[in-house]
Design a protein around this motif. Structure first.
Motif, PDB file in Angstrom:
ATOM      1  N   ALA A 155       0.773  -1.214  -0.054  1.00 17.77           N
ATOM      2  CA  ALA A 155      -0.028   0.007   0.148  1.00 17.77           C
ATOM      3  C   ALA A 155       0.898   1.202  -0.064  1.00 17.77           C
ATOM      4  N   SER A 156       1.917   1.279   0.919  1.00 17.49           N
ATOM      5  CA  SER A 156       2.526   2.377   0.932  1.00 17.49           C
ATOM      6  C   SER A 156       3.472   2.755  -0.444  1.00 17.49           C
ATOM      7  N   SER A 157       4.015   1.307  -0.841  1.00 18.08           N
ATOM      8  CA  SER A 157       4.478   1.524  -2.213  1.00 18.08           C
ATOM      9  C   SER A 157       3.716   2.180  -3.271  1.00 18.08           C
ATOM     10  N   LYS A 158       2.458   1.827  -3.288  1.00 25.32           N
ATOM     11  CA  LYS A 158       1.648   2.020  -4.327  1.00 25.32           C
ATOM     12  C   LYS A 158       1.304   3.749  -4.253  1.00 25.32           C
ATOM     13  N   TYR A 159       1.277   4.249  -3.164  1.00 20.33           N
ATOM     14  CA  TYR A 159       1.075   5.609  -3.062  1.00 20.33           C
ATOM     15  C   TYR A 159       2.389   6.213  -2.928  1.00 20.33           C
ATOM     16  N   GLY A 160       3.433   5.965  -2.867  1.00 22.69           N
ATOM     17  CA  GLY A 160       4.742   6.613  -2.913  1.00 22.69           C
ATOM     18  C   GLY A 160       5.105   7.186  -1.403  1.00 22.69           C
ATOM     19  N   VAL A 161       4.776   6.579  -0.233  1.00 23.58           N
ATOM     20  CA  VAL A 161       5.035   7.059   1.050  1.00 23.58           C
ATOM     21  C   VAL A 161       5.871   5.745   1.633  1.00 23.58           C
ATOM     22  N   ASP A 162       6.513   6.385   2.594  1.00 23.75           N
ATOM     23  CA  ASP A 162       7.382   5.509   3.522  1.00 23.75           C
ATOM     24  C   ASP A 162       6.238   4.420   4.358  1.00 23.75           C
TER      25      ASP A 162
END
Length: 127
Positions: free
Chosen positions: A41-48
């Protein structure tokens, strides 16, 4: 640090529809429905991952960036996330507009404050 909800003007019969805890729970539930890990989820939305986790834990202040991410993830508009719930004041018979009795007005305002606090505590407790 002020939050977005601090900027919303509420009258005594209004409260936010969603607390940050409720939004956090919705994000966590949706992520699990989609069978996404925190990392995915974090990778998909570009956050840590730690950023995403802090949203799901409601351990960070929800600022514009957080609301945008939550809105995109939950497919919710800003207006929907920041909506107000309004009590139906027409059915409450103890309300009065009689200005000759300021003690009644003060008691009604105090009762409104207590009621709003009870509702918000209940919303927070359902985290």
């Amino acid at each position: 640090m002020p939050t977005i909800l601090d900027e919303i003007q509420l009258n005594p019969s209004e409260r936010p529809r969603y607390t940050r805890y409720e939004l956090a729970k919705l994000v966590q539930e949706r992520r699990k429905e989609l069978n996404l890990s925190l990392e995915e989820a974090s990778s998909k939305y570009g956050v840590d991952v730690s950023f995403w986790q802090s949203i799901e834990n409601a351990s960070r202040t929800f600022n514009v960036k957080v609301y945008k991410l939550i809105g995109a993830f939950l497919n919710m508009s800003k207006d929907e996330m920041l909506a107000k719930e309004v009590d139906d004041m027409t059915s409450l018979s103890f309300r009065t507009s009689d200005e000759k009795h300021p003690e009644i007005q003060e008691a009604v305002q105090f009762a409104n404050f207590i009621f709003d606090e009870m509702v918000m505590q209940e919303k927070i407790a359902t985290k």
